[in-house]
Design an enzyme around this catalytic site. Sequence first.
Site, PDB file in Angstrom:
ATOM      1  N   GLU A 185       0.744  -1.033   0.074  1.00 29.34           N
ATOM      2  CA  GLU A 185      -0.038  -0.012   0.033  1.00 29.34           C
ATOM      3  C   GLU A 185       0.907   1.207   0.131  1.00 29.34           C
ATOM      4  O   GLU A 185       0.799   2.122   0.989  1.00 29.34           O
ATOM      5  CB  GLU A 185      -0.938   0.092   1.184  1.00 29.34           C
ATOM      6  CG  GLU A 185      -1.998  -1.160   1.130  1.00 29.34           C
ATOM      7  CD  GLU A 185      -3.035  -0.986   2.384  1.00 29.34           C
ATOM      8  OE1 GLU A 185      -4.174  -1.661   2.196  1.00 29.34           O
ATOM      9  OE2 GLU A 185      -2.752  -0.502   3.237  1.00 29.34           O
ATOM     10  N   GLU A 305      -6.480  -7.426  -1.432  1.00 29.03           N
ATOM     11  CA  GLU A 305      -6.930  -7.408  -0.171  1.00 29.03           C
ATOM     12  C   GLU A 305      -8.331  -6.903  -0.185  1.00 29.03           C
ATOM     13  O   GLU A 305      -8.728  -6.071  -0.685  1.00 29.03           O
ATOM     14  CB  GLU A 305      -6.028  -6.646   0.852  1.00 29.03           C
ATOM     15  CG  GLU A 305      -4.717  -7.076   1.217  1.00 29.03           C
ATOM     16  CD  GLU A 305      -4.126  -6.019   2.414  1.00 29.03           C
ATOM     17  OE1 GLU A 305      -4.933  -5.025   2.988  1.00 29.03           O
ATOM     18  OE2 GLU A 305      -2.892  -5.906   2.370  1.00 29.03           O
TER      19      GLU A 305
END
Length: 412
Positions: A185, A305
């Site tokens: 991320e 995710e």
Amino acid sequence: MILFQSSSSTAVGVSGDEDLETLVENVADHLSYSSSNYGVYEMGDLGDEPWTMVQKKGNQFVVNDKPFMTLAFNDGQWRALQKSPSVYDEEVFKALDFVVSEARKYKIRLILSLVNNWEGYGGKAQYVKWGKEAGLNLTSDDDFFSHPTLRSYYKANTVLNRVNTFTNITYKEDPTIFAWELMNEPRCTSDPTGDKLQSWIQEMAVYVKSMDPKHLLEIGLEGFYGPSTPDKVQFNPNTYAQQVGTDFIRNHLVLGVDFASVHIYPDSWISQSITDAHLDFTRSWMQAHIEDSEKYLGMPVVFAEFGVSSEDNGYNSSFRDTLISTVYKVLLNSTRKGGSGAGSLLWQLFPDGTDYMDDGYAIVLSKSPSTSNIIALQSTRLMMFNSKCAWNCRWSCHKKHPLDAFLFHDDL
């Protein structure tokens, strides 16, 4: 610490003119087995199959094993893998060796992420701390992306060249590893133009590929659209998302990147109160990225995710099941069209006895039979689809396959 997510699956094959009765029995047996084992499938009985590198061909993966993700970093904190730049704890490294060896044993593919954006397990903040301790003049955690010394710290990561103490196979030679992830991320809020992060991705993608040209590579992005595509920012969950320095299409056009990654967290990005708007966002978010991966990138996209927290206002397990089913339906529709939707990874599946590590998103399959059955059904459908593809090749796509009703019946 090593974190796991997703599941693998056993194979239920279709052979040539196998009659429908036998085929249905195989499917029924597999679903029964899957349900009784809470959706976690062992593949140890497939040892005779060649264990080869996963590749990509256009917008699809050539090897269709489901990815299974783990984090290959823990920098500068308790039981850290990397205690300081290029200095590793051998005992912790052996624990990672064991994970990789067990994955190989059970035919599970791994995505190894090389660093975290967040402070959990060290992250870019730890690299900046090391830099300051070395006398560098650093003012922001985002200096991780631009300072040449911190870039050199990242490049000094020895995970790719590690020789597994259990298998004696170098990580960069092991087909167990599905792909490398540059960073979990990444965000660079100090530069909303995205130029600073883009430069880092360009340099590190080429560097990792020069070290290991055999494995696939992905960035680890959440999927936010940025300045290069102003007509796409409407799909972002909020206006802040286009200010964090990431740019989905621009970032994934970088040389060396093999597939796109996207995360799905409407409860973090939109509202922590559960509403149907979360489901509507999930559908449009996924569809936009699948279409862009096909039209502009020409590569697979993995929704690496997704999940919902039990700490959200109005949470219940039924909503979680609905969210998972929504993700799976979008992927199945892409699969049947030969599209870029290549897979999804739940955050996060936990074994019994590890509830103390729950961040709100944990799913213990033995305690969640309805969720387990949804995962089992999706896994079975994808394997059946692969068998259907082989059937279609044999019959030149003119013969109706008896599994069509099972594959695409809307009962998730």
